[in-house]
Design a protein around this motif. Sequence first.
Motif, mmCIF file in Angstrom:
data_model
loop_
_atom_site.group_PDB
_atom_site.id
_atom_site.type_symbol
_atom_site.label_atom_id
_atom_site.label_comp_id
_atom_site.label_asym_id
_atom_site.label_seq_id
_atom_site.Cartn_x
_atom_site.Cartn_y
_atom_site.Cartn_z
ATOM 1 N N LYS A 281 45.959 28.735 36.060
ATOM 2 C CA LYS A 281 45.142 27.604 35.862
ATOM 3 C C LYS A 281 44.482 28.030 34.532
ATOM 4 N N VAL A 282 43.558 29.024 35.825
ATOM 5 C CA VAL A 282 42.154 29.324 35.154
ATOM 6 C C VAL A 282 42.534 30.509 34.213
ATOM 7 N N PHE A 283 43.383 30.730 33.682
ATOM 8 C CA PHE A 283 43.792 31.571 32.759
ATOM 9 C C PHE A 283 44.041 30.827 31.668
ATOM 10 N N SER A 284 44.126 30.037 31.617
ATOM 11 C CA SER A 284 45.118 28.913 30.522
ATOM 12 C C SER A 284 44.264 27.715 30.162
ATOM 13 N N LYS A 285 42.730 27.866 31.030
ATOM 14 C CA LYS A 285 41.121 26.723 30.786
ATOM 15 C C LYS A 285 40.094 27.621 29.716
ATOM 16 N N TYR A 286 39.863 28.711 30.454
ATOM 17 C CA TYR A 286 39.139 29.258 29.873
ATOM 18 C C TYR A 286 39.573 30.599 29.608
ATOM 19 N N ASP A 287 37.919 31.746 28.607
ATOM 20 C CA ASP A 287 38.300 32.665 28.132
ATOM 21 C C ASP A 287 37.774 33.189 29.237
ATOM 22 N N ILE A 288 38.207 34.139 30.340
ATOM 23 C CA ILE A 288 37.504 34.438 30.830
ATOM 24 C C ILE A 288 38.067 36.398 31.248
ATOM 25 N N SER A 289 37.506 36.915 31.810
ATOM 26 C CA SER A 289 37.589 39.073 31.944
ATOM 27 C C SER A 289 37.128 39.071 33.423
ATOM 28 N N THR A 290 37.839 40.206 34.035
ATOM 29 C CA THR A 290 37.850 40.347 35.400
ATOM 30 C C THR A 290 36.269 40.153 35.830
ATOM 31 N N LYS A 291 35.339 40.748 34.695
ATOM 32 C CA LYS A 291 33.914 40.746 34.685
ATOM 33 C C LYS A 291 33.357 39.503 35.025
ATOM 34 N N ASP A 292 33.897 38.295 34.589
ATOM 35 C CA ASP A 292 33.511 36.902 34.669
ATOM 36 C C ASP A 292 33.718 36.435 36.299
ATOM 37 N N LEU A 293 34.698 37.159 36.851
ATOM 38 C CA LEU A 293 35.540 36.134 38.059
ATOM 39 C C LEU A 293 34.530 37.449 39.315
ATOM 40 N N GLU A 294 34.840 37.998 39.128
ATOM 41 C CA GLU A 294 34.293 39.445 39.913
ATOM 42 C C GLU A 294 32.099 38.994 40.081
ATOM 43 N N ASN A 295 31.826 38.999 38.751
ATOM 44 C CA ASN A 295 30.171 38.149 38.863
ATOM 45 C C ASN A 295 30.463 36.894 40.139
ATOM 46 N N PHE A 296 31.091 36.100 39.276
ATOM 47 C CA PHE A 296 30.918 34.702 39.828
ATOM 48 C C PHE A 296 31.273 34.871 41.232
ATOM 49 N N ASN A 297 32.178 35.432 41.661
ATOM 50 C CA ASN A 297 32.593 35.535 42.624
ATOM 51 C C ASN A 297 31.885 35.732 44.278
ATOM 52 N N LEU A 298 31.537 37.142 43.405
ATOM 53 C CA LEU A 298 30.212 38.026 44.158
ATOM 54 C C LEU A 298 28.584 37.091 44.637
ATOM 55 N N LEU A 299 28.448 35.726 43.217
ATOM 56 C CA LEU A 299 27.470 34.989 43.840
ATOM 57 C C LEU A 299 27.890 34.316 44.348
#
Length: 636
Positions: free
Chosen positions: A491-509
């Motif tokens: 769902k995230v992959f289809s809707k947003y232009d993200i990388s693992t770096k984006d997800l890792e940083n957000f998850n840390l926050l």
Amino acid sequence: MEKNNCYLINAPAGSGKTTYIHNKIMQINIKQPNARVLCITYTNRATEELKSKFEYYNSDKIEVYTIHAFLKFFMDDYFKNKKVINAYFEEYDNKIKEIIENVDDENNLKKINRYKEKFGEEINYEIIRKNISKIYYNETNFNSYLYGGLSHDDLIKFSYNISNRYEQILFKLSNMYDYVFIDEYQDTPVYILEMFYNCLKYSNMNLYLFGDKMQQIYDNYNCDFDIVLKEFDKSISLNNNYRSSKKIVDILNKVYNDNDYIQLSENKIESNAVCIITDNFESTLERYNDFYKLFLLNKEKYTQIGASNLYSSIMNIENYSHNGKYNVSDALNDNIDDNKDMLFKMLYIINYMIEMYLKKNFGEIVRIVEKYNKIFNVSKISIRDFDSIKDLKKFLKFIHEEYNNDDDNNILDFLLKIDFINEEYLENITSNLEYETVLNVKIKEFVNYVKYTKKTDCSTQHGVKGEGYDNVIFVSESSFNPNVNIYEFYKVFSKYDISTKDLENFNLLYTKYITEIEALTNTSMSKLNKEIYEMYLDRINEIVSKMYNEIKNYELFDLIKEKYENYINKQKVTALKDFLKKGYYQSILSAYKIFYVGCSRARKNLIILVSKSKTNDYQLELIEKFKKIGFDVELQ
């Protein structure tokens, strides 16, 4: 500021990492023949591969170990030292006393009785101290507290603690080697990374870390060391992919979505990548029966193969539970040398012996039993003369028949009947109450599991790290252990232009603020109740407000925005817990990495099998995204 003797080498799947390590060490050996080199690898298989490459060189200057094998070798002298033995009792004082004082516990009583059989009728804390003259690595998942035996995990942790306490240990280590290579740093316990990094203040040792954060598919790595890694020289990058076709590599680059880690490939062989969206996985898997299949092997899969009780019983063991350090796939790892579970390592060796028996390779059976002489009664396996060969065949035939007995043989029945296991080794398993349920599982379920993995050319994601296959089919599954939510990732992959770096940083926050609330309330988020919540309500809301102001502008916040608004409106503990789920973004991140690693296993042809019903809400966006990154899409 970069350290000029510390190197972090990005080495994605298929980049020729092993070849690079070999060549680099050979260059060192030729230019500096007296330079001492240590290479630490993640698995026994990788160790043997590198050792074989070095055997014709000046190999007495080149040492290759797994983490545990190195610590066993390096710490041996220190483990005899009285100060270190005293430190052991300081570390495990409470554990030892708990065993000898809590005799109402059946497990403790078994340990006490076994101890008395070995050392005499008296047992107390002072006697235990007197009898331990050396600490040792017991090569199991569990500590042998009464004997000074350290488990897999505690060998690492205790060695780290001791090296920090006694400066001369790090000083010696720093002067033993001129170059240290650590493979798969992202899966290496942070204690090991810190231990070698701390050596640098004592010498000019060169430290090389190789790995790929994307291949850290389970959440074992401690991110705190990332701050230190920022100081490492990152100028070396292995960006040529020698495994996969150009089409597959192009897909991998789009999935990774990070310009700093673009892979190159000159392999223009004919290649196909297809995403099949269907609810009939079974018929699709049959249609592509020549493809190597990658599963998570969750409970439903174990049920299909006739091993559901085996799965459930292993999950009851703390180390393999939802919150454990390992998962069921680790216990059922069919690589004998890399499997660290006492019971299943033994069962896989027996399975291998039976395979060799059916091939009439009796010499190999003798070799494998002698290699694992701590597990088996070696006297039962020998080839001295014609009569002994007849006895051996008869004994192996008996083991084979009991192993494949469809009657009521549970695992313990089987082990007792064949009467082949070293008594002390078996006692260590049977005296551990956590294994009681597993030992009551039918041996047939283990046989079913082994046959299934061999027959269907399939594996878990964990089981194929580092390997590649011409044709791969990735089966999209979610699970609680490991914490993987593949369809939330899609769902995230289809809707947003993200990388693992984006997800890792957000998850840390996101996780940082959850941890702050847990520290405030001295309660885990999952156990937070109404009473505690209301006691700290104002402070909790201050933290939530601070969190909101920091994450509200991130795209990924949209996934939980509705839950945030629901909490703000209701001010209820249930709404807060729904909004703050510690593993939520981690489950998406793990799925992201598993998806990438699964795709990276394919050399030529790749199929992604996706559930139609589970993607209904975002199916059109998902189809477009798969097409955009290079897949053909087949909607059934």
